[in-house]
Enzyme design. Structure first.
Site, PDB file in Angstrom:
ATOM      1  CB  ALA A   8      -3.563  -0.764  -2.744  1.00  0.00           C
ATOM      2  CG  ASP A   9       1.302   1.047   0.626  1.00  0.00           C
ATOM      3  OD1 ASP A   9       1.693   1.228   1.792  1.00  0.00           O
ATOM      4  OD2 ASP A   9       1.381  -0.055   0.041  1.00  0.00           O
ATOM      5  CB  SER A  10       4.086   2.188  -3.979  1.00  0.00           C
ATOM      6  OG  SER A  10       4.746   2.495  -2.783  1.00  0.00           O
TER       7      SER A  10
END
Lengths: 300, 136
Positions: B89-91
């Protein structure tokens, strides 16, 4: 223009990797943007060499990633940072494995030069960003830098305007709601996201220092920048009166990388630049193997 | 002499932090006879602090939202301790997960808190804290 540093023969025999080819430092107001495409790095012996560059902590973080693809990408990200920074040390050869990193008090990673007594170490700043299919590293001297990359085709699972109303500034919501085509709206939303992320990362003070709905980023009227390989548009940030936490001006640059990604770069403006736009040098790389200069372009 | 059966049995569980015991004067007791005890022992509910683990149902709902956002496969394991970053998961994903959780639980998370949650457990704990505040 490709620079191959390993001959075909060397590669097929998996001989010891050559030393890293040194690099010219970026000049002031210039950002070097390096990127890797994980799907172009297939050699297991090469990946093994890369893993030998990492610190024990970094290796542990790589192992925590779920699945081979995520592990590989995490490995490539650290390799990209270490090898790129090591190459800028034109005075003495720096072993990428020996580089140390620390975090500023808000958690932003930076190089820890404590091992190097040579005062000629340039004040390099870097920032990385990754997506599933592309990992990028921005490098500057003297000024902090923040970058963010996103897949152009990334689908947002929520309604774009609802998302914007929740997180973006009022002016940005207004702008997005004027776009009739949903696909255009989605693209502009993503572009704005990368610009805003790049800014917060350049600031380096964590998200609470600049919540997304407290600043607006919009394109500067009258600027252009259409190039073949990387499309660029110049952006300026204006923060609302209430948030007086931003020091000085910030410069933005938005490009298209490899036809597949948006990349936003934000650097602190050096007053000596006289308002000149950011110059970005983009290079695709496979550490120890090859660099490919994508563009060397000036913004208006 | 009247015998007073005071409910003096108090069962202590492993985790309760405080046991409050109320004492009050007994004025009169049946037919005006004096009691041999001048106070009563009464058990008040034990007070528990919020540092206990989040409810399993909350954790399960968070996992479901995360699975959906990150398009995880059935085989991908996700537990309370799972870090979002470890799942890739990224931001932007994290913010979308927060929106999903806000919709699922009918709450609103402050942006700084939202950006700081890193595991399923942390998300669940924050949600329960917000639900508790909301119920007040």
């Amino acid at each position: 223009m490709r620079i191959r540093v390993m001959s075909q023969l060397q590669r097929s025999l998996s001989i010891e990797l050559p030393s890293l080819v040194p690099l010219q430092l970026p000049s002031r107001m210039e950002t070097h943007l390096w990127f890797i495409r994980p799907d172009e790095v297939k050699s297991t012996s090469l990946l093994k060499h890369y893993s030998q560059l990492l610190s024990p902590t970094e290796k542990e973080k790589v192992l925590q990633m779920r699945g081979d693809e995520l592990k590989k990408n995490a490995l490539l990200a650290r390799t990209l940072v270490r090898t790129t920074i090591a190459r800028y040390q034109t005075n003495n050869e720096v072993d990428p494995k020996a580089l140390m990193f620390k975090k500023n008090m808000y958690g932003k990673p930076e190089v820890d030069w404590q091992n190097y007594t040579n005062c000629n170490n340039p004040p390099l700043h870097f920032n990385i960003s990754h997506t599933d299919s592309l990992i990028a590293c921005g490098v500057t001297v003297h000024v902090p830098v923040g970058i963010d990359v996103e897949d152009k085709e990334r689908k947002i699972k929520h309604d774009i305007l609802a998302f914007a109303e929740r997180f973006y500034s009022a002016d940005e919501v207004k702008f997005l709601s004027t776009l009739p085509d949903p696909e255009v709206q989605r693209k502009e939303f993503i572009k704005l996201w990368t610009l805003k992320e790049a800014y917060v990362k350049a600031l380096g003070k964590g998200f609470s220092a600049a919540p997304f709905n407290t600043f607006t980023i919009q394109s500067k009227v009258g600027t252009k920048g259409e190039y073949n390989l990387c499309k660029m548009t110049e952006m300026t940030a204006s923060s609302l009166e209430e948030t007086n936490k931003c020091d000085g001006e910030w410069k933005f640059s938005l490009l298209e990388l490899d036809d597949s990604h948006y990349a936003a770069i934000c650097i602190e403006d050096d007053e000596a630049s006289g308002g000149a736009p950011m110059r970005v040098i983009v290079r695709k790389t496979i550490p120890f193997v090859e660099d490919e200069l994508i563009s060397e372009s000036k913004l208006l | 002499m009247a015998s007073i059966a005071a409910s003096a049995s108090i069962s202590l569980q492993a985790r309760p932090r405080q046991l409050a015991i109320a004492a009050r004067q007994v004025k009169s007791f049946s037919n005006g006879r004096r009691s041999s005890l001048s106070f009563n022992l009464r058990q008040l509910p034990t007070r528990l602090t919020v540092s206990c683990a989040a409810k399993p149902e909350t954790v399960d709902k968070v996992c479901a939202v995360v699975r959906k956002q990150l398009s995880l496969k059935e085989a991908d394991e996700i537990t309370a301790a799972t870090k979002f970053a470890a799942l890739g998961a990224d931001s932007l994903d994290t913010v979308e997960i927060v929106m999903g959780l806000e919709e699922e639980f009918g709450i609103e998370m402050a942006e700084e808190k939202a950006q700081s949650i890193a595991t399923v457990e942390q998300a669940a704990a924050l949600i329960e804290e917000l639900l508790f505040e909301k119920a007040k």
